[in-house]
Design a protein around this motif. Structure first.
Motif, short mmCIF file in Angstrom:
data_model
loop_
_atom_site.label_atom_id
_atom_site.label_comp_id
_atom_site.label_asym_id
_atom_site.label_seq_id
_atom_site.Cartn_x
_atom_site.Cartn_y
_atom_site.Cartn_z
N LEU A 18 0.83 -1.21 0.00
CA LEU A 18 0.00 0.00 0.00
C LEU A 18 0.87 1.26 0.00
O LEU A 18 0.57 2.24 -0.70
CB LEU A 18 -0.93 0.00 1.21
N ILE A 19 1.95 1.25 0.79
CA ILE A 19 2.84 2.42 0.84
C ILE A 19 3.50 2.63 -0.52
O ILE A 19 3.60 3.78 -1.01
CB ILE A 19 3.89 2.24 1.94
N ALA A 20 3.96 1.55 -1.15
CA ALA A 20 4.61 1.67 -2.45
C ALA A 20 3.63 2.19 -3.49
O ALA A 20 3.97 3.07 -4.31
CB ALA A 20 5.17 0.31 -2.88
N ALA A 21 2.39 1.67 -3.48
CA ALA A 21 1.38 2.13 -4.44
C ALA A 21 1.04 3.60 -4.21
O ALA A 21 0.88 4.38 -5.17
CB ALA A 21 0.13 1.26 -4.33
N THR A 22 0.94 4.00 -2.94
CA THR A 22 0.64 5.40 -2.62
C THR A 22 1.76 6.32 -3.09
O THR A 22 1.51 7.40 -3.65
CB THR A 22 0.43 5.56 -1.11
N ALA A 29 0.89 12.08 -9.53
CA ALA A 29 0.02 13.25 -9.33
C ALA A 29 0.84 14.53 -9.22
O ALA A 29 0.44 15.59 -9.74
CB ALA A 29 -0.81 13.04 -8.06
N HIS A 30 1.97 14.46 -8.56
CA HIS A 30 2.85 15.63 -8.43
C HIS A 30 3.30 16.13 -9.81
O HIS A 30 3.28 17.34 -10.08
CB HIS A 30 4.05 15.27 -7.58
N LEU A 31 3.72 15.21 -10.64
CA LEU A 31 4.18 15.61 -11.98
C LEU A 31 3.05 16.23 -12.79
O LEU A 31 3.26 17.21 -13.53
CB LEU A 31 4.77 14.39 -12.70
N LEU A 33 0.32 17.79 -11.56
CA LEU A 33 -0.01 19.10 -10.99
C LEU A 33 1.07 20.14 -11.29
O LEU A 33 0.78 21.32 -11.46
CB LEU A 33 -0.20 18.98 -9.48
N ARG A 34 2.30 19.69 -11.35
CA ARG A 34 3.39 20.65 -11.53
C ARG A 34 3.55 21.11 -12.97
O ARG A 34 3.82 22.28 -13.24
CB ARG A 34 4.70 20.03 -11.04
N PHE A 35 3.37 20.16 -13.90
CA PHE A 35 3.65 20.50 -15.30
C PHE A 35 2.40 20.61 -16.18
O PHE A 35 2.47 21.13 -17.28
CB PHE A 35 4.59 19.45 -15.91
N VAL A 36 1.26 20.11 -15.69
CA VAL A 36 0.05 20.15 -16.51
C VAL A 36 -0.98 21.12 -15.94
O VAL A 36 -1.61 21.88 -16.68
CB VAL A 36 -0.58 18.74 -16.64
N ALA A 37 -1.17 21.11 -14.62
CA ALA A 37 -2.21 21.97 -14.02
C ALA A 37 -1.59 22.72 -12.85
O ALA A 37 -1.88 22.44 -11.69
CB ALA A 37 -3.39 21.12 -13.57
N ARG A 38 -0.76 23.69 -13.17
CA ARG A 38 0.01 24.37 -12.12
C ARG A 38 -0.86 25.13 -11.13
O ARG A 38 -0.52 25.28 -9.96
CB ARG A 38 0.99 25.34 -12.76
N ASP A 39 -2.00 25.69 -11.59
CA ASP A 39 -2.83 26.54 -10.73
C ASP A 39 -3.96 25.78 -10.05
O ASP A 39 -4.79 26.38 -9.38
CB ASP A 39 -3.44 27.67 -11.56
N ALA A 40 -3.97 24.45 -10.19
CA ALA A 40 -5.12 23.70 -9.68
C ALA A 40 -5.22 23.74 -8.17
O ALA A 40 -6.31 23.67 -7.61
CB ALA A 40 -5.03 22.24 -10.14
N GLY A 41 -4.12 23.89 -7.49
CA GLY A 41 -4.17 23.84 -6.03
C GLY A 41 -4.02 25.18 -5.36
O GLY A 41 -3.75 25.24 -4.17
N VAL A 43 -6.18 27.28 -4.40
CA VAL A 43 -7.16 27.51 -3.35
C VAL A 43 -6.85 26.70 -2.09
O VAL A 43 -7.46 26.91 -1.05
CB VAL A 43 -8.57 27.13 -3.85
N LEU A 44 -5.93 25.80 -2.16
CA LEU A 44 -5.63 24.95 -1.01
C LEU A 44 -4.72 25.62 0.00
O LEU A 44 -4.57 25.14 1.12
CB LEU A 44 -5.00 23.63 -1.49
N GLY A 45 -4.09 26.70 -0.39
CA GLY A 45 -3.24 27.42 0.53
C GLY A 45 -1.83 26.89 0.60
O GLY A 45 -1.00 27.43 1.32
N VAL A 46 -1.53 25.82 -0.08
CA VAL A 46 -0.18 25.27 -0.15
C VAL A 46 0.12 25.00 -1.60
O VAL A 46 -0.78 24.85 -2.42
CB VAL A 46 -0.04 23.96 0.66
N PRO A 47 1.39 24.95 -1.96
CA PRO A 47 1.72 24.64 -3.36
C PRO A 47 1.10 23.31 -3.76
O PRO A 47 1.40 22.27 -3.17
CB PRO A 47 3.25 24.60 -3.36
N ALA A 48 0.23 23.32 -4.73
CA ALA A 48 -0.52 22.13 -5.11
C ALA A 48 0.35 20.91 -5.42
O ALA A 48 0.00 19.80 -5.02
CB ALA A 48 -1.42 22.44 -6.31
N PRO A 49 1.46 21.07 -6.15
CA PRO A 49 2.23 19.87 -6.49
C PRO A 49 2.75 19.11 -5.27
O PRO A 49 3.02 17.92 -5.35
CB PRO A 49 3.38 20.43 -7.33
N GLU A 50 2.89 19.79 -4.13
CA GLU A 50 3.44 19.13 -2.95
C GLU A 50 2.40 18.34 -2.16
O GLU A 50 2.75 17.55 -1.29
CB GLU A 50 4.09 20.16 -2.02
N VAL A 51 1.10 18.59 -2.41
CA VAL A 51 0.05 17.93 -1.62
C VAL A 51 0.15 16.41 -1.69
O VAL A 51 0.20 15.73 -0.65
CB VAL A 51 -1.34 18.41 -2.06
#
Length: 651
Positions: A18-22, A29-31, A33-41, A43-51
């Motif tokens: 489970l840890i490996a799959a996560t 997901a990070h890649l 959010l970082r390179f395809v949808a940079r502004d998606a996060g 509203v979350l108050g933190v840099p989205a790619p790091e979530v």
């Protein structure tokens, strides 16, 4: 009852997966959010790619706790660097590098976990073998009661093909019982009134009534379960190949990382060195070589139950054999006919074979087979009878033939008692013709044809300096086999407890390989460095062993030894080569040439190279000259054996 200690061992592989799959999903997901949808996060108050990376790192907390526990026990294993890398990456905000380490660490553990045998399986199989109820007979009525309700003196009915639930004495009925799983004796033993019966023995085709002499908790089978449980709990913890290499590699890597930090004053260099130092060649390449060797072994008819066996088998220096079913075929054979004066061998054999064709006695087939092999004419028998305790009798060619035991001769033909040959090992029967002593038939469980050459092969090719024969059988039988196969150190009449103590003592001094096939061998299989069970083994024995030889051949044991040696060589190439490349990367990171994320990527490249080399273990060698193949006599070799007789110790 399930061993509570086994539950964490059962759950842990699932947690690693489970840890490996996560971690893998978080990196993807990070890649995105970082390179395809940079502004998606935003509203979350933190840099989205790091979530997603933070979530994955939270999932890696159990890994870090496990590593801290090892550190508190002063166990400096190869994965300690991974734990330091994860913790440092969180402190410095290098979440991607930390998540990559989580993926590498949990992935390597998950890769190996699926093949690891858990000790509780053997105890569960042992418990399943015994019936939960017994058929108690009272006042002519048979009722099913729990095994615990059977008291000493109770009459218990054992139906055909059932497992005997208690130790006792037969008071009614005739049958045979297979006690080989418990005693090591290879024969189906006849049971009639007055004969003893062991719990765990499998009944033949006749119903028996047993008078219980022990309660279930005090039975022979229960004692074996107790010994097995104690053996599992005291099983030595093997120091794995990766841990031994990591014990040297880890201090070197930490030293380089600290030196880089102190020299530059930049904490990110400490992390960069640790990330590229993460010992993935140990965490992934070695398991990959093991899994590949497991696959190769399976194609050769060998089931690997515990991957550690492949790492350890080439380091073993003592081979310990059980007798029945390992060095022998486990089938009785007519080995000797001693005719009395006035009778010939062929005359007696032909007459007895004519009678034995109508017997279900376990030795009857051996007599008939010997007569057929000798090309003797087998006459028809008449008036065949087999009364309990008196043996087999009938008319063959107009003569009265009786096949009985030595003990019955005194009452049936008193004048013949003084003519019998001295008692020897193995089973025997006495033949009377027209009331006169005619011959004694002796039966042996013959050694495997390849036994002598295999035993002689173990020292020169596999560096097994001592070879022991340990058996619950009688001294005469064990001595006979030892001389046949060339083993000079022998222990006869050994109970499961004695076998366990002997194997444990030998294992404390040097690596041991134990080979057996009966339930009475299960504790010793568990205590040995590597336990090997043969194909006819029970489910209990198979679960207790580290490897199972499906074809029941010594040549397959030779193949397993070669596969283990080859796996160890390939694993060392992959691990040491990968660590050497990692050291080069560490020096580059210490000089500031590789930042943490680049170091993680460089480590992944090293991992790929190490794993590709490790995968060679799954492919068969270009030639099979290192393996015993086909007739396999040439590969095993014809080696000489010591001329001195066996030194026998009777337990």
């Amino acid at each position: 009852m399930e061993d509570q200690a086994s539950k964490p061992a059962t759950i842990r592989p699932i947690v690693d997966i489970l840890i490996a799959a996560t971690a893998a999903a978080a990196i993807a997901a990070h890649l995105v959010l970082r390179f395809v949808a940079r502004d998606a996060g935003a509203v979350l108050g933190v840099p989205a790619p790091e979530v997603p990376l933070l979530l994955a790192l939270a999932g890696g907390v159990p890994l870090v706790f496990d590593l801290v526990a090892k550190l508190l026990r002063l166990e400096f294993s190869s994965d300690l660097l991974a734990g330091l890398s994860i913790a440092t990456s969180v402190v410095l905000g290098e979440y991607l590098a930390g998540t990559l380490v989580v993926l590498m660490l949990s992935g390597g553990q998950a890769l190996e976990a699926y093949a690891v045998r858990r000790a509780s399986f053997a105890l569960e199989a042992l418990a399943r073998r015994m019936p939960a109820t017994a058929h108690r007979k009272r006042g002519g009525q048979v009722e099913d009661v729990s095994l615990d309700a059977v008291a000493v003196g109770d009459a218990v009915v054992v139906f055909p093909h059932e497992t005997c639930p208690v130790d006792g004495v037969v008071v009614e009925g005739r049958s045979t019982m297979n006690e080989s799983y418990l005693t090591g004796e290879p024969y189906l033993l006849p049971k009639a009134v007055g004969a003893s019966a062991l719990s765990g023995a499998v009944n033949g085709e006749g119903a028996l009534t047993i008078r219980a002499e022990r309660t279930a908790v005090d039975s022979r089978y229960a004692k074996i379960m107790q010994v097995m449980r104690e053996s599992e709990q005291r099983r030595p913890r093997l120091r794995r190949l990766g841990d031994r290499l990591g014990a040297v590699y880890t201090p070197v890597a930490i030293g380089i990382a600290l030196a880089a930090w102190l020299a530059s004053g930049d904490a990110s260099r400490f992390l960069a060195v640790l990330v590229i130092a993460t010992p993935c060649p140990l965490l992934i390449a070695i398991p990959a070589a093991i899994i590949g060797s497991i696959s190769l072994a399976a194609r050769r008819g060998i089931v690997i139950k515990d991957p550690a066996a492949l790492e350890m088998i080439d380091t073993c220096r003592v081979a310990i054999f059980d007798k029945t079913g390992t060095l022998t075929y486990g089938r009785p054979k007519l080995a000797e006919i001693l005719p009395a004066p006035g009778f010939t061998r062929d005359e007696v054999l032909a007459a007895v074979a004519g009678l034995e064709r109508y017997s279900r006695h376990p030795l009857a087939a051996a007599v008939v087979s010997e007569a057929q092999a000798a090309g003797l004419p087998i006459e028809e028998a008449e008036e065949v009878g087999e009364r309990p305790g008196e043996g087999l009798r009938g008319l063959v060619g107009g003569r009265a033939i009786q096949v009985t035991s030595r003990a019955k001769v005194a009452s049936l033909a008193p004048e013949a008692a003084g003519m019998l040959p001295p008692l020897a090992g193995g089973l025997e029967c006495v033949v009377l013709i027209d009331g006169r002593y005619a011959a004694t038939f002796r039966f042996r469980d013959e050694p495997r044809a390849e036994g002598r050459s295999f035993v002689g092969h173990l020292g020169p090719r596999h560096h097994l300096g001592r070879i022991l024969l340990v058996s619950g059988d009688r001294e005469g039988e064990v001595r006979y086999l030892a001389e046949k196969v060339g083993i000079t150190e022998v222990y006869a009449g050994q109970s499961p407890e004695q076998k366990l103590a002997l194997v444990r003592d030998e294992t404390s001094r040097a690596g041991t390989v134990f080979m057996g096939d009966g339930i009475n061998d299960a504790p010793a299989l568990t205590a040995a460095t590597v336990g090997i069970a043969f194909g006819q083994a029970t489910d209990v024995t198979a679960e207790a062993a580290d490897a199972v030889i499906m074809e029941s051949s010594l040549e397959s044991v030779d193949e397993l030894l070669h596969i283990g040696r080859r796996m160890r060589a390939i694993a060392l190439q992959s691990a040491v080569g990968g660590m050497a490349l990692s050291v080069v990367g560490m020096l580059a990171a210490a000089a500031g040439l590789l930042p943490p994320v680049a170091g993680a990527i460089a480590q992944e490249v090293i991992d790929v190279l190490a794993v590709l080399n490790a995968l060679r273990a799954a492919a068969a060698p270009r030639t099979l000259s290192d393996f015993a193949t086909g007739p396999r006599r040439d590969a095993i070799g014809e080696h000489g054996n010591a001329a001195e007789g066996p030194r026998v110790r009777v337990g």
